[in-house]
Write a protein that holds these residues in place. Structure first.
Motif, PDB file in Angstrom:
ATOM      1  N   SER A   1      44.933  38.939  33.941  1.00  0.00           N
ATOM      2  CA  SER A   1      45.936  39.680  34.712  1.00  0.00           C
ATOM      3  C   SER A   1      46.571  40.788  33.879  1.00  0.00           C
ATOM      4  O   SER A   1      46.778  41.895  34.370  1.00  0.00           O
ATOM      5  N   LEU A   2      46.853  40.467  32.614  1.00  0.00           N
ATOM      6  CA  LEU A   2      47.446  41.470  31.731  1.00  0.00           C
ATOM      7  C   LEU A   2      46.482  42.622  31.488  1.00  0.00           C
ATOM      8  O   LEU A   2      46.871  43.794  31.531  1.00  0.00           O
ATOM      9  N   GLY A   3      45.215  42.297  31.240  1.00  0.00           N
ATOM     10  CA  GLY A   3      44.218  43.343  31.033  1.00  0.00           C
ATOM     11  C   GLY A   3      44.068  44.234  32.255  1.00  0.00           C
ATOM     12  O   GLY A   3      44.026  45.454  32.144  1.00  0.00           O
ATOM     13  N   PHE A   4      43.992  43.610  33.427  1.00  0.00           N
ATOM     14  CA  PHE A   4      43.862  44.389  34.661  1.00  0.00           C
ATOM     15  C   PHE A   4      45.072  45.282  34.861  1.00  0.00           C
ATOM     16  O   PHE A   4      44.936  46.459  35.201  1.00  0.00           O
ATOM     17  N   ALA A   5      46.261  44.735  34.657  1.00  0.00           N
ATOM     18  CA  ALA A   5      47.490  45.506  34.875  1.00  0.00           C
ATOM     19  C   ALA A   5      47.558  46.701  33.928  1.00  0.00           C
ATOM     20  O   ALA A   5      47.943  47.804  34.334  1.00  0.00           O
ATOM     21  N   ILE A   6      47.166  46.503  32.678  1.00  0.00           N
ATOM     22  CA  ILE A   6      47.188  47.612  31.715  1.00  0.00           C
ATOM     23  C   ILE A   6      46.175  48.681  32.114  1.00  0.00           C
ATOM     24  O   ILE A   6      46.476  49.879  32.104  1.00  0.00           O
ATOM     25  N   GLY A   7      44.969  48.260  32.473  1.00  0.00           N
ATOM     26  CA  GLY A   7      43.947  49.225  32.887  1.00  0.00           C
ATOM     27  C   GLY A   7      44.348  49.997  34.126  1.00  0.00           C
ATOM     28  O   GLY A   7      44.155  51.208  34.210  1.00  0.00           O
ATOM     29  N   PHE A   8      44.934  49.297  35.085  1.00  0.00           N
ATOM     30  CA  PHE A   8      45.363  49.942  36.327  1.00  0.00           C
ATOM     31  C   PHE A   8      46.520  50.904  36.060  1.00  0.00           C
ATOM     32  O   PHE A   8      46.544  52.017  36.586  1.00  0.00           O
ATOM     33  N   ALA A   9      47.457  50.479  35.218  1.00  0.00           N
ATOM     34  CA  ALA A   9      48.608  51.331  34.915  1.00  0.00           C
ATOM     35  C   ALA A   9      48.189  52.563  34.124  1.00  0.00           C
ATOM     36  O   ALA A   9      48.685  53.670  34.376  1.00  0.00           O
ATOM     37  N   LEU A  10      47.279  52.399  33.175  1.00  0.00           N
ATOM     38  CA  LEU A  10      46.846  53.549  32.372  1.00  0.00           C
ATOM     39  C   LEU A  10      46.038  54.546  33.193  1.00  0.00           C
ATOM     40  O   LEU A  10      45.997  55.733  32.858  1.00  0.00           O
ATOM     41  N   GLU A  11      45.398  54.074  34.260  1.00  0.00           N
ATOM     42  CA  GLU A  11      44.673  55.001  35.131  1.00  0.00           C
ATOM     43  C   GLU A  11      45.633  55.991  35.794  1.00  0.00           C
ATOM     44  O   GLU A  11      45.264  57.121  36.066  1.00  0.00           O
ATOM     45  N   MET A  12      46.864  55.584  36.021  1.00  0.00           N
ATOM     46  CA  MET A  12      47.841  56.480  36.633  1.00  0.00           C
ATOM     47  C   MET A  12      48.171  57.659  35.702  1.00  0.00           C
ATOM     48  O   MET A  12      48.613  58.699  36.156  1.00  0.00           O
ATOM     49  N   LEU A  13      47.942  57.485  34.397  1.00  0.00           N
ATOM     50  CA  LEU A  13      48.296  58.523  33.431  1.00  0.00           C
ATOM     51  C   LEU A  13      47.140  59.461  33.088  1.00  0.00           C
ATOM     52  O   LEU A  13      47.331  60.399  32.332  1.00  0.00           O
ATOM     53  N   VAL A  14      45.958  59.220  33.612  1.00  0.00           N
ATOM     54  CA  VAL A  14      44.785  59.995  33.215  1.00  0.00           C
ATOM     55  C   VAL A  14      44.929  61.464  33.581  1.00  0.00           C
ATOM     56  O   VAL A  14      44.719  62.342  32.742  1.00  0.00           O
TER      57      VAL A  14
ATOM     58  N   GLY B   1      45.314  41.581  25.980  1.00  0.00           N
ATOM     59  CA  GLY B   1      44.754  41.486  27.315  1.00  0.00           C
ATOM     60  C   GLY B   1      43.235  41.481  27.250  1.00  0.00           C
ATOM     61  O   GLY B   1      42.636  41.692  26.202  1.00  0.00           O
ATOM     62  N   SER B   2      42.612  41.242  28.366  1.00  0.00           N
ATOM     63  CA  SER B   2      41.160  41.216  28.462  1.00  0.00           C
ATOM     64  C   SER B   2      40.637  42.641  28.629  1.00  0.00           C
ATOM     65  O   SER B   2      41.012  43.338  29.579  1.00  0.00           O
ATOM     66  N   LEU B   3      39.774  43.070  27.702  1.00  0.00           N
ATOM     67  CA  LEU B   3      39.225  44.427  27.779  1.00  0.00           C
ATOM     68  C   LEU B   3      38.338  44.616  29.011  1.00  0.00           C
ATOM     69  O   LEU B   3      38.473  45.637  29.699  1.00  0.00           O
ATOM     70  N   PRO B   4      37.436  43.660  29.342  1.00  0.00           N
ATOM     71  CA  PRO B   4      36.661  43.857  30.579  1.00  0.00           C
ATOM     72  C   PRO B   4      37.540  43.932  31.827  1.00  0.00           C
ATOM     73  O   PRO B   4      37.280  44.736  32.718  1.00  0.00           O
ATOM     74  N   ALA B   5      38.587  43.129  31.872  1.00  0.00           N
ATOM     75  CA  ALA B   5      39.490  43.176  33.026  1.00  0.00           C
ATOM     76  C   ALA B   5      40.234  44.507  33.074  1.00  0.00           C
ATOM     77  O   ALA B   5      40.490  45.041  34.158  1.00  0.00           O
ATOM     78  N   SER B   6      40.580  45.057  31.908  1.00  0.00           N
ATOM     79  CA  SER B   6      41.272  46.353  31.903  1.00  0.00           C
ATOM     80  C   SER B   6      40.346  47.476  32.356  1.00  0.00           C
ATOM     81  O   SER B   6      40.776  48.401  33.037  1.00  0.00           O
ATOM     82  N   ILE B   7      39.075  47.378  32.006  1.00  0.00           N
ATOM     83  CA  ILE B   7      38.113  48.384  32.474  1.00  0.00           C
ATOM     84  C   ILE B   7      37.943  48.271  33.981  1.00  0.00           C
ATOM     85  O   ILE B   7      37.896  49.288  34.688  1.00  0.00           O
ATOM     86  N   ILE B   8      37.882  47.049  34.484  1.00  0.00           N
ATOM     87  CA  ILE B   8      37.784  46.853  35.937  1.00  0.00           C
ATOM     88  C   ILE B   8      39.038  47.384  36.628  1.00  0.00           C
ATOM     89  O   ILE B   8      38.955  48.050  37.659  1.00  0.00           O
ATOM     90  N   GLY B   9      40.209  47.126  36.058  1.00  0.00           N
ATOM     91  CA  GLY B   9      41.449  47.662  36.616  1.00  0.00           C
ATOM     92  C   GLY B   9      41.453  49.176  36.629  1.00  0.00           C
ATOM     93  O   GLY B   9      41.917  49.806  37.583  1.00  0.00           O
ATOM     94  N   ASN B  10      40.907  49.772  35.578  1.00  0.00           N
ATOM     95  CA  ASN B  10      40.825  51.222  35.498  1.00  0.00           C
ATOM     96  C   ASN B  10      39.881  51.764  36.567  1.00  0.00           C
ATOM     97  O   ASN B  10      40.196  52.761  37.232  1.00  0.00           O
ATOM     98  N   VAL B  11      38.743  51.117  36.760  1.00  0.00           N
ATOM     99  CA  VAL B  11      37.782  51.555  37.775  1.00  0.00           C
ATOM    100  C   VAL B  11      38.372  51.409  39.171  1.00  0.00           C
ATOM    101  O   VAL B  11      38.236  52.307  40.009  1.00  0.00           O
ATOM    102  N   ILE B  12      39.048  50.292  39.420  1.00  0.00           N
ATOM    103  CA  ILE B  12      39.663  50.099  40.739  1.00  0.00           C
ATOM    104  C   ILE B  12      40.766  51.129  40.963  1.00  0.00           C
ATOM    105  O   ILE B  12      40.941  51.640  42.062  1.00  0.00           O
TER     106      ILE B  12
END
Length: 188
Positions: free
Chosen positions: A36-49, A69-80
């Protein structure tokens, strides 16, 4: 013997990619908190791209690693985050929010000059600096939106991860009970 592949239109492919990434997320190892932490970080950082001119990707892996956090989950969060197109939709609102929070006008570099890749290739970085600082209000607003959406997505992913884990355990338990019944039936 030729294999015919089914052709999907753009929206079907987008939906299939979204579902695939959600499925990968819910099956990724590491526990609910880490995923969850990895996904949230990836999703939040996508807003700053967009507002950081993609410079946030330099800090992407270190931020995820420092937060444990989980790096694969953060990448998935970024893609989503990319697939939802939220950064593009929220950009005008973020600029207004940034101006509301930081009402001063920011002017750096040469006044009146527009961004040019030709100037950038010749070593004139003033246009790049003015481009980034021109989006300073958007960066402030998108940071706030990123934090809010990251916190919300953390709880949503945590809930669905736990729900999927419980369902997996139930399915596993049912399969083992059926197998035991078959074995007992064969012995009787």
């Amino acid at each position: 013997m030729s294999i015919k592949h089914k052709k999907y239109n753009f929206f079907q492919r987008l939906g299939r990619a979204f579902k695939l990434n959600i499925l990968k997320l819910l099956r990724s190892p590491g526990g609910a908190k880490k995923v969850s932490l990895g996904f949230a970080i990836g999703f939040a950082l996508e807003m700053l791209v967009i507002s950081s001119a993609s410079l946030i990707y330099i800090l992407f892996v270190p931020i995820v690693r420092l937060a444990k956090g989980s790096l694969p989950a953060s990448i998935i969060g970024n893609v989503i985050g990319k697939l939802t197109l939220l950064p593009v939709i929220l950009l005008p609102f973020a600029r207004k929010l940034g101006k509301l929070i930081f009402p001063m006008k920011v002017k750096l570099g040469h006044n009146g000059s527009s961004f040019s890749f030709q100037k950038l290739l010749h070593g004139d970085f003033h246009s790049l600096v003015s481009l980034i600082h021109g989006g300073f209000h958007a960066l402030i607003g998108m940071t706030i939106f990123g934090i809010i959406l990251g916190v919300i997505s953390y709880f949503i992913v945590h809930y669905f991860y736990e729900k999927e884990r419980v369902n997996r355990l139930k399915r596993r338990r049912n399969k083992s009970e059926i197998r035991i019944k078959r074995i007992n039936k064969n012995f009787i």
